[in-house]
Design a protein around this motif. Sequence first.
Motif, PDB file in Angstrom:
ATOM      1  N   VAL A 153       0.866  -1.178   0.000  1.00 10.31           N
ATOM      2  CA  VAL A 153       0.000   0.000   0.000  1.00 10.31           C
ATOM      3  C   VAL A 153       0.902   1.227   0.000  1.00 10.31           C
ATOM      4  N   GLN A 154       0.509   2.263  -0.746  1.00  8.51           N
ATOM      5  CA  GLN A 154       1.341   3.463  -0.874  1.00  8.51           C
ATOM      6  C   GLN A 154       1.675   4.057   0.493  1.00  8.51           C
TER       7      GLN A 154
ATOM      8  N   THR B  74      -4.981   8.693  -5.110  1.00  4.96           N
ATOM      9  CA  THR B  74      -5.476   7.664  -6.033  1.00  4.96           C
ATOM     10  C   THR B  74      -5.422   8.098  -7.491  1.00  4.96           C
TER      11      THR B  74
ATOM     12  N   ILE C 241      -7.545  11.942  -0.514  1.00  6.60           N
ATOM     13  CA  ILE C 241      -7.719  10.607  -1.094  1.00  6.60           C
ATOM     14  C   ILE C 241      -7.683  10.673  -2.609  1.00  6.60           C
ATOM     15  N   ASP C 242      -8.280  11.715  -3.173  1.00  4.52           N
ATOM     16  CA  ASP C 242      -8.259  11.870  -4.621  1.00  4.52           C
ATOM     17  C   ASP C 242      -6.821  12.008  -5.125  1.00  4.52           C
TER      18      ASP C 242
ATOM     19  N   LEU D  70      -6.678   6.612   7.406  1.00  4.96           N
ATOM     20  CA  LEU D  70      -5.786   5.839   6.539  1.00  4.96           C
ATOM     21  C   LEU D  70      -5.580   4.428   7.058  1.00  4.96           C
TER      22      LEU D  70
ATOM     23  N   GLY E 208      -8.211   1.950   6.005  1.00  3.04           N
ATOM     24  CA  GLY E 208      -8.431   1.750   4.583  1.00  3.04           C
ATOM     25  C   GLY E 208      -7.262   1.070   3.907  1.00  3.04           C
ATOM     26  N   GLU E 209      -7.307   1.042   2.586  1.00  2.58           N
ATOM     27  CA  GLU E 209      -6.258   0.390   1.796  1.00  2.58           C
ATOM     28  C   GLU E 209      -5.650   1.355   0.783  1.00  2.58           C
ATOM     29  N   ILE E 210      -5.772   2.654   1.058  1.00  2.00           N
ATOM     30  CA  ILE E 210      -5.297   3.645   0.093  1.00  2.00           C
ATOM     31  C   ILE E 210      -3.920   4.173   0.462  1.00  2.00           C
ATOM     32  N   GLY E 211      -3.681   4.397   1.729  1.00  2.00           N
ATOM     33  CA  GLY E 211      -2.405   4.927   2.170  1.00  2.00           C
ATOM     34  C   GLY E 211      -1.936   4.257   3.438  1.00  2.00           C
TER      35      GLY E 211
END
Length: 464
Positions: free
Chosen positions: A174-175, A398, A394-395, A199, A202-205
Amino acid sequence: MPSIAASLAIGLLAGSALATPTPAKREAVTSLAVRQDAKITDTNLLEAALSSASADLASLASRGEAILNDVVPTATPTAISQLADEFKSINDTTGLGDILASGAKVLLNGLAGGDYQQIANAYLKESSTDNSNPRQPIRPVYPKASPNDAPYSLSEAALRKVIYIPPGFTYGRVQPVILLPGTGAVAGQNFGPNIGKLLMNGEIGDPVYVNIPRENLADIQLAAEYAAYAVNYISGISQGKNVSTISWSAGSLDGQWALKYWPSNRQHLSNAIRISPDHHGSELEPLLCIPGTDIPGCTPAIVQQAYNSTFIRTLRNNDGDSAYVPTTNIYTIFDEIVQPQSDPNASAFLKDARGVGVTNVELQSVCGAVAPGGSFNNNHEGVLYNALAYSLAIDALTHSGPGSLARVDTSAECAKFAADGLSLADVLATHALIPLAIGAILVYEPKNGQEAPIRAYAQKDIPA
């Protein structure tokens, strides 16, 4: 000013009701008319905008207090369920109820549970300045990751031990997202109850906390060394993948100085996301520090953040007031620490001389000053839990380039009191950052009101 009091009451009604429970008669819910078309960009228009909604705001605050006063003394499961239902009805018209219902459930259950455990972790674990990080990066990052980098004055051990890497860190799956704290804070307490929590869920950062010693109150040039090293080190132990940073307040100065004088950071940083940044310093700095004195607020970092200080002018010179990587800046006219923060002269504003992509967002220019996402609670620290700010972050994480308002449902986010997933406990912990920072400032020594000299590597940028 009654409209200001009413607006503040919405953010604080749960805390005040719990502190002084008194019987209150229930009243019918009054719908709050949110003026989505009010694009307020300067404080001179603020009172006029709020006065149009003051009656509805006062009625809503009174209703919320009545609900809590009726329910808190019993605190039975039925009462708690009733409380959530009541706030749901408020949320239908204001977007405020979800967060208050969530926070109230935690408070009514004895100030325990996941929210408070997470906040405790933010203070006790995620804020650690003495960590063991034995992993070695895939390429050397010390003493220099690039011949063009400025020299470090700190040892690699000192630079590395302030980095707190959570146990679930995925080392590149994950980033990685590096969190840089503001003046008077460490990263754990700064971000644990808001962006860090979101964060982690979640799985974004993949959050990493850089806990700059002495609450980031010392020389900003020194703080920038921690920021610069963290970017290269975390990328180096994450399969060489790029990282992003999210910073609050002066953490953004740390990151911008690092990008200017450690150019190796630029190739390893996908995004810089900055909350309430003060790239141009603050005109309010004299309230905390009178240059040449040793009054309580004159810590090195605060002296450097004076509007047009030598440090700020050196940073801005030679296009240092432009982004080096895709950058998203989010700020508010209600900032009680950094001013000016209204467009077109906001301190947070960055240019884009290098064409890397910059998004500058004043919350009130999008949400107005009456909708929950733009109202008074969105002050210097309040932007940390703002729903629109988090959606833009988040935008950015991603997509390539900075966050884009065109890809965000601004109407939906502006209608929210806080980002989805945060509770009232998180909001209150976030607002606690300011009194905690004041305490850190008061005990910091030495203070003398003089700017730290510009380091040799940057003296070429000192303006005449």
